[in-house]
Scaffold this motif. Structure first.
Motif, PDB file in Angstrom:
ATOM      1  N   LEU A  43       0.901  -1.305  -0.102  1.00  0.00           N
ATOM      2  CA  LEU A  43      -0.059  -0.131   0.011  1.00  0.00           C
ATOM      3  C   LEU A  43       0.841   1.209   0.154  1.00  0.00           C
ATOM      4  N   SER A  44       2.323   1.160   0.551  1.00  0.00           N
ATOM      5  CA  SER A  44       3.124   2.545   0.354  1.00  0.00           C
ATOM      6  C   SER A  44       3.611   2.578  -1.090  1.00  0.00           C
ATOM      7  N   ILE A  45       3.632   1.479  -2.078  1.00  0.00           N
ATOM      8  CA  ILE A  45       4.264   1.623  -3.389  1.00  0.00           C
ATOM      9  C   ILE A  45       3.218   1.676  -4.397  1.00  0.00           C
ATOM     10  N   ILE A  46       1.840   1.373  -4.131  1.00  0.00           N
ATOM     11  CA  ILE A  46       0.980   1.063  -5.429  1.00  0.00           C
ATOM     12  C   ILE A  46      -0.155   1.651  -5.101  1.00  0.00           C
ATOM     13  N   ASP A  47      -0.916   2.022  -5.833  1.00  0.00           N
ATOM     14  CA  ASP A  47      -2.270   2.635  -5.570  1.00  0.00           C
ATOM     15  C   ASP A  47      -3.040   1.366  -6.037  1.00  0.00           C
ATOM     16  N   VAL A  48      -3.672   0.582  -5.219  1.00  0.00           N
ATOM     17  CA  VAL A  48      -4.257  -0.614  -5.450  1.00  0.00           C
ATOM     18  C   VAL A  48      -6.006  -0.373  -5.999  1.00  0.00           C
ATOM     19  N   LYS A  49      -6.536   0.721  -5.961  1.00  0.00           N
ATOM     20  CA  LYS A  49      -7.793   0.948  -6.206  1.00  0.00           C
ATOM     21  C   LYS A  49      -8.098   0.473  -7.613  1.00  0.00           C
ATOM     22  N   LYS A  50      -8.989  -0.118  -7.620  1.00  0.00           N
ATOM     23  CA  LYS A  50      -9.515  -0.812  -8.947  1.00  0.00           C
ATOM     24  C   LYS A  50      -8.650  -1.935  -9.792  1.00  0.00           C
ATOM     25  N   LEU A  51      -7.455  -2.339  -8.953  1.00  0.00           N
ATOM     26  CA  LEU A  51      -6.564  -3.245  -9.501  1.00  0.00           C
ATOM     27  C   LEU A  51      -7.169  -4.629  -9.411  1.00  0.00           C
ATOM     28  N   HIS A  52      -7.163  -5.402  -9.994  1.00  0.00           N
ATOM     29  CA  HIS A  52      -7.374  -6.938  -9.968  1.00  0.00           C
ATOM     30  C   HIS A  52      -6.459  -7.855  -9.338  1.00  0.00           C
ATOM     31  N   ILE A  53      -6.537  -8.269  -8.090  1.00  0.00           N
ATOM     32  CA  ILE A  53      -5.620  -8.847  -7.268  1.00  0.00           C
ATOM     33  C   ILE A  53      -6.061 -10.346  -7.206  1.00  0.00           C
ATOM     34  N   LEU A  54      -5.130 -11.149  -7.440  1.00  0.00           N
ATOM     35  CA  LEU A  54      -5.083 -12.571  -7.170  1.00  0.00           C
ATOM     36  C   LEU A  54      -4.264 -12.899  -5.897  1.00  0.00           C
ATOM     37  N   GLU A  55      -4.784 -13.550  -4.924  1.00  0.00           N
ATOM     38  CA  GLU A  55      -3.855 -13.780  -3.727  1.00  0.00           C
ATOM     39  C   GLU A  55      -4.014 -15.362  -3.656  1.00  0.00           C
ATOM     40  N   LEU A  56      -2.771 -15.830  -3.762  1.00  0.00           N
ATOM     41  CA  LEU A  56      -2.535 -17.344  -3.350  1.00  0.00           C
ATOM     42  C   LEU A  56      -2.425 -17.570  -2.072  1.00  0.00           C
ATOM     43  N   GLY A  57      -2.796 -18.868  -1.533  1.00  0.00           N
ATOM     44  CA  GLY A  57      -2.687 -18.999   0.059  1.00  0.00           C
ATOM     45  C   GLY A  57      -3.515 -18.196   0.861  1.00  0.00           C
ATOM     46  N   SER A  58      -4.447 -17.579   0.838  1.00  0.00           N
ATOM     47  CA  SER A  58      -4.933 -16.441   1.543  1.00  0.00           C
ATOM     48  C   SER A  58      -5.138 -16.770   3.029  1.00  0.00           C
ATOM     49  N   GLY A  59      -5.327 -17.852   3.423  1.00  0.00           N
ATOM     50  CA  GLY A  59      -5.383 -18.136   4.811  1.00  0.00           C
ATOM     51  C   GLY A  59      -6.500 -17.676   5.482  1.00  0.00           C
ATOM     52  N   THR A  60      -6.405 -16.872   6.195  1.00  0.00           N
ATOM     53  CA  THR A  60      -7.515 -16.058   7.216  1.00  0.00           C
ATOM     54  C   THR A  60      -8.399 -15.158   6.276  1.00  0.00           C
ATOM     55  N   GLY A  61      -7.902 -14.633   5.162  1.00  0.00           N
ATOM     56  CA  GLY A  61      -8.414 -13.575   4.348  1.00  0.00           C
ATOM     57  C   GLY A  61      -8.134 -12.372   4.829  1.00  0.00           C
ATOM     58  N   TRP A  62      -7.285 -11.962   5.894  1.00  0.00           N
ATOM     59  CA  TRP A  62      -7.141 -10.657   6.290  1.00  0.00           C
ATOM     60  C   TRP A  62      -6.362  -9.823   5.305  1.00  0.00           C
ATOM     61  N   LEU A  63      -5.549 -10.362   4.478  1.00  0.00           N
ATOM     62  CA  LEU A  63      -4.757  -9.641   3.612  1.00  0.00           C
ATOM     63  C   LEU A  63      -5.650  -9.157   2.381  1.00  0.00           C
ATOM     64  N   ALA A  64      -6.547 -10.044   1.779  1.00  0.00           N
ATOM     65  CA  ALA A  64      -7.410  -9.823   1.024  1.00  0.00           C
ATOM     66  C   ALA A  64      -8.472  -8.790   1.309  1.00  0.00           C
ATOM     67  N   LEU A  65      -8.893  -8.851   2.430  1.00  0.00           N
ATOM     68  CA  LEU A  65      -9.904  -7.832   3.061  1.00  0.00           C
ATOM     69  C   LEU A  65      -9.279  -6.548   3.053  1.00  0.00           C
ATOM     70  N   THR A  66      -8.059  -6.409   3.644  1.00  0.00           N
ATOM     71  CA  THR A  66      -7.299  -5.301   3.766  1.00  0.00           C
ATOM     72  C   THR A  66      -7.197  -4.601   2.575  1.00  0.00           C
ATOM     73  N   LEU A  67      -6.879  -5.161   1.426  1.00  0.00           N
ATOM     74  CA  LEU A  67      -6.570  -4.410   0.199  1.00  0.00           C
ATOM     75  C   LEU A  67      -8.002  -4.116  -0.463  1.00  0.00           C
ATOM     76  N   ALA A  68      -8.948  -5.005  -0.316  1.00  0.00           N
ATOM     77  CA  ALA A  68     -10.013  -4.591  -0.947  1.00  0.00           C
ATOM     78  C   ALA A  68     -10.713  -3.336   0.026  1.00  0.00           C
ATOM     79  N   GLN A  69     -10.310  -3.345   1.136  1.00  0.00           N
ATOM     80  CA  GLN A  69     -10.651  -1.990   1.985  1.00  0.00           C
ATOM     81  C   GLN A  69     -10.189  -0.532   1.328  1.00  0.00           C
ATOM     82  N   GLU A  70      -8.990  -1.207   0.560  1.00  0.00           N
ATOM     83  CA  GLU A  70      -8.312   0.241  -0.195  1.00  0.00           C
ATOM     84  C   GLU A  70      -9.025   0.340  -1.609  1.00  0.00           C
TER      85      GLU A  70
END
Length: 205
Positions: A43-70
């Protein structure tokens, strides 16, 4: 139940459960330091808004939700044995979001790296954290990245088996990935292990 959030953002409430399930180990049940590090760095190097991101090994989902929140459009994936916790956390959180300012886009999909089955969608970015602790997974992981037309892939991991982790880089080079040398971007204050960051792409992309 744990609440994890980045500074200045509303907490994302997720369940952590380190239970070993058939087809998955207990590692998918926790938020790992490398995941928090990747979130902050990404989040410090990329503006993730509207980016389509695939997360492998998402586990709890915390990272996916954090990026979606942005504002990212995220597809979170896991092996069958870990899919129940991921699904519960992601859709449970989305169900609790009830005002338009907090609209988030996260889908959950099964992804077994050995199956050579593509997750639906076209992705601008593929991410993963702590995926290098099982040597036998290296080739299937690289094949999965290639299968999903890896434009750019960001990985973070906590150093546990450095010699074996170095072989992943050699395998990635042989497979046609390009990247600069991994950089240490943090240290796990509990284990004192280094956290590494790798930014790579496939072929000439």
């Amino acid at each position: 139940m744990q609440q994890k959030d980045l500074p200045g953002k509303a907490a994302i409430t997720i369940r952590q459960d380190g239970t070993r399930c058939l087809g998955s180990d207990e590692s998918s049940g926790w938020i790992w330091v490398a995941g928090r590090v990747l979130a902050s760095h990404l989040l410090s190097i990329i503006d993730v808004k509207k980016l389509h991101i695939l997360e492998l090994g998402s586990g709890t989902g915390w990272l996916a939700l954090t990026l979606a929140q942005e504002g990212a459009i995220v597809t979170a994936t896991e092996r069958p044995g870990a899919l129940q916790l991921l699904t519960r956390n992601v859709y449970g959180h989305l169900d609790r979001v009830d005002n338009e300012s907090d609209v988030m886009s996260v889908e959950v999909e099964e992804c077994k790296w050995e199956d050579d089955i593509r997750v639906p969608g076209d992705f601008d970015l593929i991410i993963g954290t702590d995926l290098l602790y099982i040597v036998e997974s290296y080739v299937p992981l690289l094949n999965t990245l290639i299968l999903h037309n890896c434009k750019r892939c960001l990985l973070t991991w906590e150093e546990r088996i450095p010699k074996e982790e170095a072989t992943f880089l050699a395998l990635a080079t042989t497979a046609g990935f390009t990247f600069e040398a991994p950089i240490q971007i943090a240290t796990n204050e509990v284990t004192n292990n280094r956290i590494w960051y790798l930014d790579m792409s496939f072929g000439s992309q």
